[in-house]
Design a protein around this motif. Structure first.
Motif, PDB file in Angstrom:
ATOM      1  N   ARG A 121       0.858  -1.565  -0.027  1.00  0.00           N
ATOM      2  CA  ARG A 121      -0.059   0.037  -0.324  1.00  0.00           C
ATOM      3  C   ARG A 121       1.239   1.536   0.594  1.00  0.00           C
ATOM      4  NH1 ARG A 121      -2.793   1.925   5.766  1.00  0.00           N
ATOM      5  NH2 ARG A 121      -0.626   2.971   5.419  1.00  0.00           N
ATOM      6  N   ASP A 122       2.146   0.838   0.825  1.00  0.00           N
ATOM      7  CA  ASP A 122       2.839   2.578   0.794  1.00  0.00           C
ATOM      8  C   ASP A 122       3.303   2.636   0.057  1.00  0.00           C
ATOM      9  OD1 ASP A 122       1.614   2.534   3.266  1.00  0.00           O
ATOM     10  OD2 ASP A 122       3.442   2.450   4.396  1.00  0.00           O
ATOM     11  N   ASP A 123       3.860   1.810  -0.791  1.00  0.00           N
ATOM     12  CA  ASP A 123       4.542   1.743  -2.408  1.00  0.00           C
ATOM     13  C   ASP A 123       4.011   2.352  -3.814  1.00  0.00           C
ATOM     14  OD1 ASP A 123       7.146   0.794  -0.976  1.00  0.00           O
ATOM     15  OD2 ASP A 123       7.347  -1.009  -2.068  1.00  0.00           O
ATOM     16  N   SER A 124       2.207   2.428  -3.390  1.00  0.00           N
ATOM     17  CA  SER A 124       1.685   2.600  -4.052  1.00  0.00           C
ATOM     18  C   SER A 124       1.314   3.917  -3.966  1.00  0.00           C
ATOM     19  CB  SER A 124       0.860   1.947  -4.495  1.00  0.00           C
ATOM     20  OG  SER A 124      -0.224   1.503  -3.291  1.00  0.00           O
ATOM     21  N   LEU A 125       1.458   4.409  -2.377  1.00  0.00           N
ATOM     22  CA  LEU A 125       0.994   5.909  -1.961  1.00  0.00           C
ATOM     23  C   LEU A 125       1.920   6.402  -2.424  1.00  0.00           C
ATOM     24  CD1 LEU A 125      -0.716   5.337   1.362  1.00  0.00           C
ATOM     25  CD2 LEU A 125      -2.361   5.967  -0.950  1.00  0.00           C
ATOM     26  N   GLN A 154      -3.951  24.446  -5.028  1.00  0.00           N
ATOM     27  CA  GLN A 154      -3.446  25.265  -3.904  1.00  0.00           C
ATOM     28  C   GLN A 154      -4.309  24.574  -2.280  1.00  0.00           C
ATOM     29  OE1 GLN A 154      -4.591  26.218  -6.753  1.00  0.00           O
ATOM     30  NE2 GLN A 154      -2.795  27.986  -7.497  1.00  0.00           N
ATOM     31  N   LEU A 155      -5.742  24.097  -3.053  1.00  0.00           N
ATOM     32  CA  LEU A 155      -6.912  23.429  -2.009  1.00  0.00           C
ATOM     33  C   LEU A 155      -5.900  21.791  -1.334  1.00  0.00           C
ATOM     34  CD1 LEU A 155      -9.073  23.319  -0.179  1.00  0.00           C
ATOM     35  CD2 LEU A 155     -10.328  22.783  -2.041  1.00  0.00           C
ATOM     36  N   ALA A 156      -5.238  21.296  -2.903  1.00  0.00           N
ATOM     37  CA  ALA A 156      -4.916  20.188  -2.130  1.00  0.00           C
ATOM     38  C   ALA A 156      -3.456  20.020  -1.275  1.00  0.00           C
ATOM     39  CB  ALA A 156      -4.276  19.260  -3.311  1.00  0.00           C
ATOM     40  N   GLY A 157      -2.823  20.762  -2.041  1.00  0.00           N
ATOM     41  CA  GLY A 157      -1.810  21.612  -0.542  1.00  0.00           C
ATOM     42  C   GLY A 157      -1.876  21.795   0.887  1.00  0.00           C
ATOM     43  N   GLN A 158      -3.453  22.781   0.406  1.00  0.00           N
ATOM     44  CA  GLN A 158      -3.622  23.376   2.100  1.00  0.00           C
ATOM     45  C   GLN A 158      -4.076  22.328   2.843  1.00  0.00           C
ATOM     46  OE1 GLN A 158      -6.200  26.169   0.454  1.00  0.00           O
ATOM     47  NE2 GLN A 158      -4.627  27.845   1.355  1.00  0.00           N
ATOM     48  N   VAL A 159      -4.655  21.182   2.518  1.00  0.00           N
ATOM     49  CA  VAL A 159      -5.058  19.670   2.905  1.00  0.00           C
ATOM     50  C   VAL A 159      -3.809  18.983   3.634  1.00  0.00           C
ATOM     51  CG1 VAL A 159      -6.549  17.594   2.672  1.00  0.00           C
ATOM     52  CG2 VAL A 159      -7.472  19.685   2.487  1.00  0.00           C
ATOM     53  N   TYR A 160      -2.689  19.255   2.751  1.00  0.00           N
ATOM     54  CA  TYR A 160      -1.549  18.485   3.004  1.00  0.00           C
ATOM     55  C   TYR A 160      -1.553  18.986   4.129  1.00  0.00           C
ATOM     56  CZ  TYR A 160       3.267  16.166   2.406  1.00  0.00           C
ATOM     57  OH  TYR A 160       4.292  15.416   2.150  1.00  0.00           O
ATOM     58  N   ARG A 161      -0.508  20.301   4.276  1.00  0.00           N
ATOM     59  CA  ARG A 161      -0.041  20.996   5.040  1.00  0.00           C
ATOM     60  C   ARG A 161      -1.186  20.767   6.282  1.00  0.00           C
ATOM     61  NH1 ARG A 161       0.640  24.748   0.584  1.00  0.00           N
ATOM     62  NH2 ARG A 161      -0.617  25.981   1.163  1.00  0.00           N
ATOM     63  N   LYS A 213      -4.516   8.699  17.828  1.00  0.00           N
ATOM     64  CA  LYS A 213      -4.444   7.475  16.692  1.00  0.00           C
ATOM     65  C   LYS A 213      -4.118   8.538  15.654  1.00  0.00           C
ATOM     66  CE  LYS A 213      -6.426   4.711  19.723  1.00  0.00           C
ATOM     67  NZ  LYS A 213      -7.223   2.894  19.723  1.00  0.00           N
ATOM     68  N   PRO A 214      -3.327   7.623  14.669  1.00  0.00           N
ATOM     69  CA  PRO A 214      -3.011   8.029  13.043  1.00  0.00           C
ATOM     70  C   PRO A 214      -4.029   7.532  12.699  1.00  0.00           C
ATOM     71  CG  PRO A 214      -2.649   6.014  13.414  1.00  0.00           C
ATOM     72  CD  PRO A 214      -3.178   6.397  15.271  1.00  0.00           C
ATOM     73  N   TYR A 215      -5.881   8.658  12.206  1.00  0.00           N
ATOM     74  CA  TYR A 215      -6.100   8.387  11.647  1.00  0.00           C
ATOM     75  C   TYR A 215      -6.525   9.288  11.261  1.00  0.00           C
ATOM     76  CZ  TYR A 215      -7.548   4.578  14.970  1.00  0.00           C
ATOM     77  OH  TYR A 215      -7.715   3.069  15.248  1.00  0.00           O
ATOM     78  N   THR A 229      -0.105  11.572   2.603  1.00  0.00           N
ATOM     79  CA  THR A 229       0.304  11.633   4.035  1.00  0.00           C
ATOM     80  C   THR A 229       0.611  10.680   4.397  1.00  0.00           C
ATOM     81  OG1 THR A 229      -1.955  12.405   5.215  1.00  0.00           O
ATOM     82  CG2 THR A 229      -0.480  14.376   3.667  1.00  0.00           C
ATOM     83  N   MET A 230      -0.661   9.416   4.522  1.00  0.00           N
ATOM     84  CA  MET A 230      -0.715   7.987   4.411  1.00  0.00           C
ATOM     85  C   MET A 230       0.862   7.608   4.536  1.00  0.00           C
ATOM     86  SD  MET A 230      -5.110   7.597   4.905  1.00  0.00           S
ATOM     87  CE  MET A 230      -4.794   5.343   4.462  1.00  0.00           C
ATOM     88  N   GLY A 231       1.141   7.728   2.677  1.00  0.00           N
ATOM     89  CA  GLY A 231       2.252   6.562   2.338  1.00  0.00           C
ATOM     90  C   GLY A 231       3.240   7.121   2.786  1.00  0.00           C
ATOM     91  N   GLU A 232       3.392   8.978   4.094  1.00  0.00           N
ATOM     92  CA  GLU A 232       4.374   8.705   4.447  1.00  0.00           C
ATOM     93  C   GLU A 232       4.488   8.629   5.635  1.00  0.00           C
ATOM     94  OE1 GLU A 232       4.529  12.802   1.514  1.00  0.00           O
ATOM     95  OE2 GLU A 232       4.012  13.363   3.988  1.00  0.00           O
ATOM     96  N   GLY A 233       3.630   7.716   6.642  1.00  0.00           N
ATOM     97  CA  GLY A 233       3.594   7.410   7.864  1.00  0.00           C
ATOM     98  C   GLY A 233       3.312   8.687   8.831  1.00  0.00           C
TER      99      GLY A 233
END
Length: 796
Positions: free
Chosen positions: A176-180, A195-202, A369-371, A231-235
């Motif tokens: 999963r993480d490799d694919s992400l 820009q919206l995706a970036g703001q969610v990511y940050r 938790k990591p949710y 972000t899930m792929g990054e842990g």
């Protein structure tokens, strides 16, 4: 790689057995896990030898990962003759009927016993199960002593059974993480989308909440899901919950994951279906006598889970039903268990926020938790949360139950009499807001009745009154649980309902703290809606904190796609309604819908108002053969709703116009997606203000006392949201064109115009004399359009 699991989660998963049985009111998981307050009370009574809330953990190495099992023992008792683990459980069972500790609870205590014995090299350790009745505070103990060798053998067997699950999880998460990490964005970014995706990511990396006003067309689902998965792929997180208020928004989320799968996404996605929609029986009855799937369910469920887990990535309704039938288990309970292994869960708000429905396997512990929580159409959550956290007692229900159980030897008659008398005394006082002291007698009587009901239900004896008692018990339990939460965010009030029954209601006015508590079980929350205005109103009621973020996403639509008109010579105020206004509104509908053939929706403030205008329109303006008139009914089943919407997609003569009369805030004013020529216009009649009511006035006074604009909070903001939702049905894609007409002079006032979204910067004031010219001008500006009917030219 580290796989973490709590002691409670481990034993509840591996050691469960037997039947699903909802006939007992006091012995279920929910009841046993209640009572943090009682835990603390018991712990404080213990002596100096007792240490409460002792954190314990153990790490078990595996070839490519480590299992970390952790938890918190309720108490450790250290005396000269040895160490004892104390595990406390709160219940509403009659403790005299308990013959032994519940096996799953005993397994939890034994895990703690092994962990402390292993860490301190103890040759023997004691285990004590402490059960406390939540109503009577009676306590009963079950005790045992175990040598370390026997305890170690038992623990190693437990972990060994769990290893096949962790082996699969370790391998799958690597895939999963490799694919992400390699997952590309599937399309060219729309304006504002990157820009919206970036703001969610940050926001996720910062561990905050973000509140997003996301106009239609920005691609909000993809713009929130994609960065969350990255972000899930990054842990940063390990599981995503996509929370919705309606099935249609869940469908969009499913489609989004399907799109990403085509780009290489490897993820197991679960769609949770409501119990009543997935139950294979005609009558939903969750006990081993009535349901063959309930009998022995827990003996077979883990085999069913492992079968599906190792063969499927889509955990959707049809797949769940297929595997449940294969293994003869309950499909609903199976779907809940599959959530343990899903990378993303698409589900209703209830599964996170509702204290009676929430997935306790994830959210019972109040630690981050990591949710990740993505809350779609989050404007709906205000009213949904108020409903979730409120409770009520109805006097007539007490009398109905008393009549139903008469002569059936339940032992409840006296307690029901007392509650009825206390409610009768309350009914004789003035209706309206009540203090806690004024409702104390009713609350005491309700609590005593609940205890009696719990004892009756715990016996599991055959009794024709069992089902009705159980139903009322759950309702009563909800009221008493609400009473436990009652604080400055609540109001208690009495009044008469529409059916003339008397009600005592505990109303959660401000659910923000309870919602915030739920969202803090994860690392970050993203709340978004196309109608999230004013955003500070929603942020204040949905658990937002000062440091949380707010974003107004840029729309990808152009101003040339739509025309917004405000009629200045129409009023829908209740005191000014009459035949003249009904005729004027019908005339506007005729003028706007008559200029260009196509499909239109007209939204009214109520069914009665809608029918008044419909009668006038049919009598004065309806053109048989050229027009089709659809009118929403007050009670439409799923088939009728689908047929209503299907009419918009039917191919008709190009000169035929469909006009659908609908109710503002109803099933057709939100969540439907009619693209292109399927809908070219919406007329909104009225400002959407909720009707003046006792509860509305209480809300108004509550927020006035807090220094807010009470009228806005109770009436204007919720009403305007309905207007924005209805108007938003018109422009759904970059190719859509259409008109929006607001029929009420109040929309011209600054108090309403300040609530307009940025996309409504340009609008025209119209009246009965110029609305045709204004509408015609919009349609004529469109290049390559089909012929626009010009009545004046026809006359020439």
């Amino acid at each position: 790689m580290e796989i973490r699991i709590s002691v409670r989660e481990l034993v509840e998963f591996i050691k469960r057995s037997g039947d699903i049985d909802n006939r007992s009111a006091g012995g279920g998981e929910d009841a046993m896990l209640e009572g943090a307050r009682i835990h603390r009370m018991i712990q404080k009574r213990m002596g100096i030898d007792y240490t409460p809330e002792v954190p314990l953990a153990i790490e078990i190495p595996a070839p490519s990962y480590t299992i970390r099992i952790e938890g918190r023992a309720d108490g450790v008792i250290r005396k000269e003759d040895g160490v004892t683990i104390d595990e406390i459980k709160t219940t509403r069972r009659d403790l005299s009927l308990m013959k032994e500790a519940v096996p799953v609870h005993l397994a939890q205590a034994r895990c703690y016993a092994y962990m402390i014995a292993n860490a301190e090299q103890l040759p023997i350790v004691g285990v004590r199960m402490t059960y406390c009745n939540a109503d009577t505070l009676e306590i009963r103990y079950f005790e045992e002593e175990l040598p370390f060798e026997k305890l170690a053998e038992w623990f190693e067997e437990l972990v060994g059974e769990y290893r096949k699950w962790t082996d699969f999880e370790s391998e799958w998460k690597g895939i999963r993480d490799d694919s992400l990490m390699q997952l590309p964005f599937p399309y060219r970014f729309r304006p504002g989308q990157k820009q919206l995706a970036g703001q969610v990511y940050r926001t996720i990396h910062d561990g905050k909440k973000i509140f997003i006003q996301a106009p239609t067309g920005v691609g909000k689902t993809l713009s929130t899901v994609y960065p969350s998965l990255k972000t899930m792929g990054e842990g940063v997180a390990d599981k995503l919950f996509y929370l919705t208020a309606k099935t249609v928004t869940g469908t969009v989320a499913r489609e989004t994951f399907s799109i990403l799968r085509k780009e290489g996404l490897k993820a197991k996605v679960l769609v949770l279906t409501a119990k009543e929609k997935i139950c294979p029986l005609e009558k939903m009855q969750c006990d081993p006598v009535a349901c063959p799937y309930a009998k022995g369910h827990f003996d077979r469920i883990n085999d069913a889970l492992y079968d599906m887990l190792t063969k499927e990535d889509n955990f959707e309704r049809e797949n769940i039903l297929s595997y449940a039938e294969k293994h003869n288990v309950c499909p609903f309970e199976m779907s809940l268990d599959m959530s343990l292994f899903a990378d993303a869960v698409i589900c209703d708000y209830n599964y996170l926020f509702d204290p009676y429905v929430r997935l306790k396997r994830f959210f019972a512990d109040r630690s981050g938790k990591p949710y990740l929580y993505l809350v779609d159409e989050a404007h709906n959550l205000v009213e949904r949360a108020r409903s979730m956290y409120s409770g009520e007692l109805i006097k007539e229900d007490v009398l109905a139950l008393k009549k139903e159980i008469r002569g059936k030897k339940t032992g409840l008659d006296g307690a029901l009499d007392t509650l009825n008398k206390k409610m009768l005394a309350l009914k004789r006082t003035d209706p309206g807001e009540k203090s806690e002291a004024e409702i104390a007698a009713v609350n005491d009587a309700a609590s005593r009745l609940c205890t009696r009901m719990s004892t009756f239900l715990e016996k599991k004896e055959e009794n024709p009154a069992r089902e009705v008692v159980l139903d009322y018990y759950f309702m009563l339990r909800r009221y008493l649980d609400t009473l436990e939460r009652f604080d400055e965010n609540y109001l208690a009030y009495t009044g008469m309902r529409e059916d003339s029954s008397f009600m005592l209601r505990l109303l959660c006015v401000d659910p923000s703290s309870l919602l915030d508590e739920c969202m803090k079980t994860g690392v970050s929350s993203v709340l978004f809606s196309a109608t999230f205005l004013p955003i500070q109103y929603y942020k204040s009621l949905l658990g937002g904190e000062k440091e949380d973020y707010e974003v107004y996403a840029e729309t990808s639509f152009t101003k040339e796609q739509s025309a917004l008109m405000i009629a200045t010579d129409v009023t829908t105020k209740y005191t000014e309604r009459g035949s003249g206004q009904y005729y004027r509104i019908a005339s506007y509908i005729k003028d706007v819908c008559g200029l260009k053939s196509g499909n239109y929706m007209v939204f009214f403030p109520s069914y009665s108002f809608m029918h008044e205008v419909a009668d006038v329109y049919e009598e004065s303006f309806f053109e048989a053969g050229k027009q089709i008139l659809q009118i929403q009914e007050s009670a439409m089943d799923e088939q009728a709703r689908e047929a209503f919407l299907e009419a918009f997609k039917e191919k008709r003569d190009k000169d035929t116009t469909l006009i659908a009369f609908c109710v503002l805030g109803g099933i057709f004013s939100e969540g439907i997606d009619l693209k292109g020529e399927h809908l070219i216009g919406a007329i909104v009649v009225g400002t959407g203000l909720p009707q003046i009511s006792a509860e509305g006035e209480l809300l108004k006074r509550y927020f006035d006392r807090r220094g807010e604009e009470g009228f806005d909070y109770a009436y204007r903001f919720p009403g305007m949201n309905k207007v924005l939702q209805a108007a938003g049905r018109v422009i759904r894609t970059a190719d859509d064109r259409g008109v929006v007409l607001l029929l009420d002079h109040r929309f011209s006032q600054a108090s309403y115009r300040r609530l307009f979204p940025r996309e409504w910067k340009e609008y025209s004031f119209v009246n009965g004399e110029n609305v045709i010219d204004t509408t015609r001008e919009f349609w004529n500006k469109r290049k390559g359009i089909t012929h626009v009917i010009d009545e004046m030219e026809d006359e020439k």
